[in-house]
Design a protein around this motif. Structure first.
Motif, mmCIF file in Angstrom:
data_model
loop_
_atom_site.group_PDB
_atom_site.id
_atom_site.type_symbol
_atom_site.label_atom_id
_atom_site.label_comp_id
_atom_site.label_asym_id
_atom_site.label_seq_id
_atom_site.Cartn_x
_atom_site.Cartn_y
_atom_site.Cartn_z
ATOM 1 N N ALA A 270 0.893 -1.226 -0.029
ATOM 2 C CA ALA A 270 -0.019 -0.115 0.012
ATOM 3 C C ALA A 270 0.877 1.417 0.051
ATOM 4 C CB ALA A 270 -0.812 0.024 1.189
ATOM 5 N N PRO A 271 0.492 2.279 -0.998
ATOM 6 C CA PRO A 271 1.212 3.397 -1.156
ATOM 7 C C PRO A 271 0.499 4.559 0.163
ATOM 8 C CG PRO A 271 -0.332 3.471 -2.602
ATOM 9 C CD PRO A 271 -0.437 2.404 -2.006
ATOM 10 N N ALA A 272 1.311 5.393 0.433
ATOM 11 C CA ALA A 272 0.787 6.513 1.403
ATOM 12 C C ALA A 272 -0.726 6.778 1.216
ATOM 13 C CB ALA A 272 1.664 7.994 1.001
ATOM 14 N N GLY A 273 -1.097 7.096 -0.165
ATOM 15 C CA GLY A 273 -2.563 7.361 -0.545
ATOM 16 C C GLY A 273 -3.389 6.633 0.062
ATOM 17 N N ALA A 274 -2.939 5.188 0.469
ATOM 18 C CA ALA A 274 -3.870 4.403 0.817
ATOM 19 C C ALA A 274 -4.389 4.434 2.105
ATOM 20 C CB ALA A 274 -3.502 2.746 0.885
ATOM 21 N N TRP A 275 -3.731 5.174 2.993
ATOM 22 C CA TRP A 275 -3.875 5.385 4.553
ATOM 23 C C TRP A 275 -4.591 6.891 4.835
ATOM 24 C CZ3 TRP A 275 -2.683 1.193 7.453
ATOM 25 C CH2 TRP A 275 -1.939 0.263 6.695
ATOM 26 N N LEU A 276 -4.509 7.679 3.597
ATOM 27 C CA LEU A 276 -4.670 9.206 3.780
ATOM 28 C C LEU A 276 -6.069 9.647 3.186
ATOM 29 C CD1 LEU A 276 -1.565 10.980 3.485
ATOM 30 C CD2 LEU A 276 -2.560 10.182 5.724
ATOM 31 N N PRO A 277 -6.997 10.315 3.758
ATOM 32 C CA PRO A 277 -8.190 10.597 3.286
ATOM 33 C C PRO A 277 -8.089 11.870 1.941
ATOM 34 C CG PRO A 277 -7.936 11.987 5.055
ATOM 35 C CD PRO A 277 -6.810 11.080 4.974
ATOM 36 N N ARG A 278 -9.163 11.603 1.096
ATOM 37 C CA ARG A 278 -9.073 12.586 -0.263
ATOM 38 C C ARG A 278 -10.413 13.515 0.232
ATOM 39 N NH1 ARG A 278 -8.021 7.933 -4.416
ATOM 40 N NH2 ARG A 278 -6.067 7.027 -3.361
ATOM 41 N N VAL A 279 -10.087 14.688 -0.475
ATOM 42 C CA VAL A 279 -11.364 15.658 -0.393
ATOM 43 C C VAL A 279 -11.574 16.333 -1.760
ATOM 44 C CG1 VAL A 279 -11.913 17.965 0.815
ATOM 45 C CG2 VAL A 279 -10.434 16.617 1.948
ATOM 46 N N THR A 280 -12.707 16.420 -2.182
ATOM 47 C CA THR A 280 -13.171 16.760 -3.623
ATOM 48 C C THR A 280 -14.130 17.918 -3.519
ATOM 49 O OG1 THR A 280 -12.912 14.496 -4.468
ATOM 50 C CG2 THR A 280 -14.350 15.988 -5.671
ATOM 51 N N VAL A 281 -13.732 19.004 -3.978
ATOM 52 C CA VAL A 281 -14.718 20.063 -4.103
ATOM 53 C C VAL A 281 -15.156 20.364 -5.571
ATOM 54 C CG1 VAL A 281 -15.173 22.497 -3.460
ATOM 55 C CG2 VAL A 281 -13.691 21.058 -2.359
ATOM 56 N N ARG A 282 -16.519 20.467 -5.768
ATOM 57 C CA ARG A 282 -17.152 20.710 -7.302
ATOM 58 C C ARG A 282 -18.004 21.987 -7.331
ATOM 59 N NH1 ARG A 282 -21.429 19.467 -10.471
ATOM 60 N NH2 ARG A 282 -20.699 18.995 -12.952
ATOM 61 N N ASP A 283 -17.593 22.750 -8.187
ATOM 62 C CA ASP A 283 -18.611 23.990 -8.423
ATOM 63 C C ASP A 283 -19.597 23.537 -9.262
ATOM 64 O OD1 ASP A 283 -19.234 26.469 -9.753
ATOM 65 O OD2 ASP A 283 -17.978 27.283 -8.330
ATOM 66 N N ALA A 284 -20.867 23.818 -8.896
ATOM 67 C CA ALA A 284 -21.964 23.497 -9.551
ATOM 68 C C ALA A 284 -22.254 24.406 -10.857
ATOM 69 C CB ALA A 284 -23.138 23.662 -8.783
ATOM 70 N N ALA A 285 -21.653 25.716 -10.840
ATOM 71 C CA ALA A 285 -21.833 26.650 -11.960
ATOM 72 C C ALA A 285 -21.071 26.271 -13.054
ATOM 73 C CB ALA A 285 -21.879 28.046 -11.712
ATOM 74 N N THR A 286 -19.647 25.978 -12.970
ATOM 75 C CA THR A 286 -18.606 25.764 -13.929
ATOM 76 C C THR A 286 -18.467 24.223 -13.929
ATOM 77 O OG1 THR A 286 -16.891 25.730 -12.222
ATOM 78 C CG2 THR A 286 -17.558 28.042 -13.140
ATOM 79 N N GLY A 287 -18.736 23.165 -13.228
ATOM 80 C CA GLY A 287 -18.360 22.142 -13.165
ATOM 81 C C GLY A 287 -17.022 21.774 -12.774
ATOM 82 N N ARG A 288 -16.261 22.538 -12.535
ATOM 83 C CA ARG A 288 -14.897 22.516 -12.223
ATOM 84 C C ARG A 288 -14.864 21.673 -10.698
ATOM 85 N NH1 ARG A 288 -10.967 25.771 -9.006
ATOM 86 N NH2 ARG A 288 -9.106 25.382 -9.853
ATOM 87 N N THR A 289 -13.935 20.888 -10.921
ATOM 88 C CA THR A 289 -13.614 19.979 -9.910
ATOM 89 C C THR A 289 -12.122 20.005 -9.225
ATOM 90 O OG1 THR A 289 -15.490 18.289 -10.509
ATOM 91 C CG2 THR A 289 -13.923 17.641 -8.796
ATOM 92 N N VAL A 290 -12.109 20.265 -8.044
ATOM 93 C CA VAL A 290 -10.603 20.103 -7.246
ATOM 94 C C VAL A 290 -10.509 19.004 -6.371
ATOM 95 C CG1 VAL A 290 -9.215 21.276 -5.889
ATOM 96 C CG2 VAL A 290 -10.748 22.730 -7.589
ATOM 97 N N ARG A 291 -9.384 18.176 -6.609
ATOM 98 C CA ARG A 291 -9.295 17.235 -5.867
ATOM 99 C C ARG A 291 -7.858 17.135 -4.730
ATOM 100 N NH1 ARG A 291 -11.547 14.903 -10.402
ATOM 101 N NH2 ARG A 291 -13.401 13.357 -10.060
#
Length: 652
Positions: A270-291
């Motif tokens: 397992a790499p580091a990312g397997a142990w750590l949480p992720r956050v996703t933010v999606r703008d409804a107007a533009t559809g832009r998603t930030v992870r």
């Protein structure tokens, strides 16, 4: 951006080491002495690189993994949070309405620190979570009027925060499934379980009849709590190796061995990312998603192992959209959160089960406390850690005042039933101050309620009030003006107990809890009025036992409404007829006065129907000249003086 503080731990994993380790616990694996647990702890340390982070969690995980996964890896369940007063909409053309004068705020612990609740209002519109959707009611007319509301696909909402014409809906995306099964081999087809996810939806409610989604945030992990100060919201989220692909056996011996081998291979790879949480933010107007993911190089850990989960503090800005401003985290689990206007404290209980030789001994342990600085609205910064003996009741067990943290704890956990002849436990107040990276003890009051447990706590300025209970209800009054020399000033013993204490003024408290007989058997909801003018001689000046079994205000302070202008106390209340009769699931209105005592005004019940019969009143609030009560089926307006019904707005 401030550095990340990720709080990681698995409930029950490595607990004995945490309690005994930094506190010099006794040899032989027995429960640590409570006094040993008060030794100062060093500050958290950060991992310098991802390689060091992965090596640490991999080594610890391989030492504890089994065919059924990581030992004690189930997240601790926590109660959903709730909210305080809200600002008036900046863009509203109507005259400003004042919380506390024109309408009631949600009942919160600290002024200026908002908590999410099931219901929010700006004095014109009432927003409520009911039936898994957002409901809205226009409260400006003579009678309430239901507005269209909004479905919230992809989430189960649990709390609201209203900030002008922005409304945050906080909840989760559902419950996680179990680890995937493995048969006699490890050739597995099913996908791994979906980890728990916290969801936040930002809405534009400038037109309450047509709320509009602005953005959506998804954070891996279970919500521990949330707080708002000014325009900043902080979410405390607990996750447990969200991307670690573990399996469980189907039952055969070969399957058990195969599952263990598969789990060890998964951890080793397992790499580091397997142990750590992720956050996703999606703008409804533009559809832009930030992870974004919590960077492993920013993870902090206690000096003694505290588990493999992660508690992240997400600092979120709210304007036209949600923005993740900062992430702070520590390797430990988080069970309860307290926040002052400038700091946040995350507390976690640690216990060590007694050995067989000490079977009558309670599993006495300690509570770890981490302090985070929240004075900067754009970041959250870890400051110090400390420990107190015993266990905390809830967020009211913590209170910051004049640079010191006051903590109320009981030696025994609330789930422990001591055997006959066991040494009685006691409760105490510990005062902590920050010294570098440590929260160190400056003063202590011990010996409260021997053989009893804390049922209610309230710190108000230089005073502390503690209720313990076994057969009678001692109300203790403490003088905390000198942090180095806190003093027990007075004690009052009466039947029953209070679960929640609310200040009416500087010398008067309302207590809501349970009446009890001479043997300590509870007999229904009880309201008490206490005079604490003389801390050495507290007295109960009025008492009323309601003809109800229970009030939600006994366990959730957000269900409590006291409107000082009318001396009005409104409590949701429930009573069930054991002979099969119709239950009472409404609210009770009481006049509370130092001179006339506690006088019933009226009972409030929502209109009947098949749904209303099992839809209890959950919240009450004052808007204008009416009391509004909220259930899953709608909002009822009642006269502020008589509580006579004035109008009903059913939800769709």
């Amino acid at each position: 951006m401030g550095r990340s503080l990720v709080v990681c731990a698995v409930a029950g994993l490595g607990v004995a080491a945490v309690v005994a380790g930094g506190a010099g616990g006794p040899a032989g694996g027995g429960a640590p002495r409570a006094e040993d647990a008060s030794a100062p702890r060093p500050a958290l340390t950060r991992f310098a690189t991802c390689d060091r982070f992965v090596a640490h969690v991999r080594r610890r995980a391989l030492a504890s993994v089994g065919p059924w996964g990581l030992t004690g890896s189930t997240p601790v369940a926590v109660a959903a949070p709730v909210a305080e007063g809200d600002p008036v909409r900046a863009a509203a053309p109507a005259p400003a309405l004042a919380p506390g004068t024109d309408f009631s705020d949600t009942n919160v612990q600290e002024a200026g620190v908002d908590e999410p609740d099931l219901v929010e209002t700006d004095g014109r519109t009432v927003f409520a979570i009911a039936g898994g959707r957002l409901e809205a009611v226009d409260a400006t007319g003579a009678a309430p009027r239901a507005l269209p509301g909004l479905d919230l696909p992809g989430m189960s909402p649990s709390g609201l925060l209203l900030m002008g014409d922005r409304l945050l809906v906080i909840g989760d995306a559902g419950t996680p499934g179990p680890p995937r099964p493995v048969l006699d081999t490890v050739r597995i087809a099913p996908a791994p379980p979906v980890p728990p996810v916290t969801v936040v939806v930002a809405l534009d409610v400038s037109d309450p009849a047509a709320p509009r989604v602005l953005s959506r945030m998804r954070a891996e992990g279970s919500l521990v709590s949330a707080r708002r100060t000014g325009g900043t919201v902080r979410l405390v989220v607990s996750s447990h190796a969200p991307h670690l692909d573990l399996v469980t056996p189907a039952g055969a011996a070969r399957g058990t061995r195969a599952a263990l081998r598969a789990n060890r291979r998964a951890i080793a790879a397992a790499p580091a990312g397997a142990w750590l949480p992720r956050v996703t933010v999606r703008d409804a107007a533009t559809g832009r998603t930030v992870r974004r993911a919590v960077p492993c190089s920013a993870v902090s850990r206690p000096s003694r192992f505290a588990g493999l989960g992660t508690v992240s503090v997400l600092t979120v800005g709210v304007s036209d959209t949600l923005s993740l401003l900062d992430t702070d985290a520590v390797l430990t689990d988080g069970e309860l959160v307290y926040a002052s206007p400038t700091a946040m404290y995350v507390a976690t209980a640690r216990w060590s089960p007694p050995s067989a030789a000490d079977a009558p001994v309670a599993p006495r342990g300690a509570t770890l406390i981490h302090k985070l600085d929240t004075s900067d609205p754009t970041r959250t910064t870890y400051r110090a850690s400390g420990v107190v003996p015993g266990y905390l009741l809830n967020q009211f067990s913590l209170s910051e005042h004049a640079g010191h943290l006051r903590v109320a704890s009981t030696e025994e956990p609330d789930w422990w039933s001591p055997p006959e002849g066991a040494e009685p436990s006691e409760s105490r107040i510990t005062v902590l101050a920050q010294d570098g990276g440590r929260l160190v003890r400056t003063g202590e009051v011990r010996g409260l309620g021997r053989g009893e447990r804390i049922h209610a706590v309230r710190f108000l300025g230089d005073r502390g009030y503690v209720v313990t209970f076994r057969q009678t209800d001692p109300l203790y009054v403490l003088d905390l003006a000198d942090p180095a020399r806190p003093v027990l000033r007075g004690e009052l013993k009466i039947p029953g107990f209070s679960s929640y204490l609310h200040p009416v003024d500087a010398t008067t408290l309302i207590g809501v809890g349970q009446a009890a007989d001479a043997r300590g058997r509870t007999q229904g909801t009880q309201v008490s009025l206490f005079d604490v003018t003389d801390p050495a001689r507290p007295s109960r000046i009025a008492q009323r036992t309601l003809d109800t079994d229970w009030s939600e205000a006994e366990s959730d302070h957000h269900a409590f409404l006291y409107w000082p202008a009318n001396r009005l106390l409104v409590l949701p209340a429930q009573r069930y007829d054991g002979s099969g009769g119709a239950p009472f699931l409404g609210a009770v209105g009481l006049d509370v006065s130092r001179t006339t005592g506690i006088t019933p005004i009226a009972r409030i019940t929502h209109p009947g129907g098949p749904d209303a019969a099992w839809a209890p009143v959950r919240r009450s609030l004052v808007v204008g000249g009416a009391v509004l009560t909220v259930s899953e089926t709608g909002v009822l307006a009642s006269d502020l003086t008589t509580l006579a019904p004035r109008g009903w707005a059913p939800f769709d």
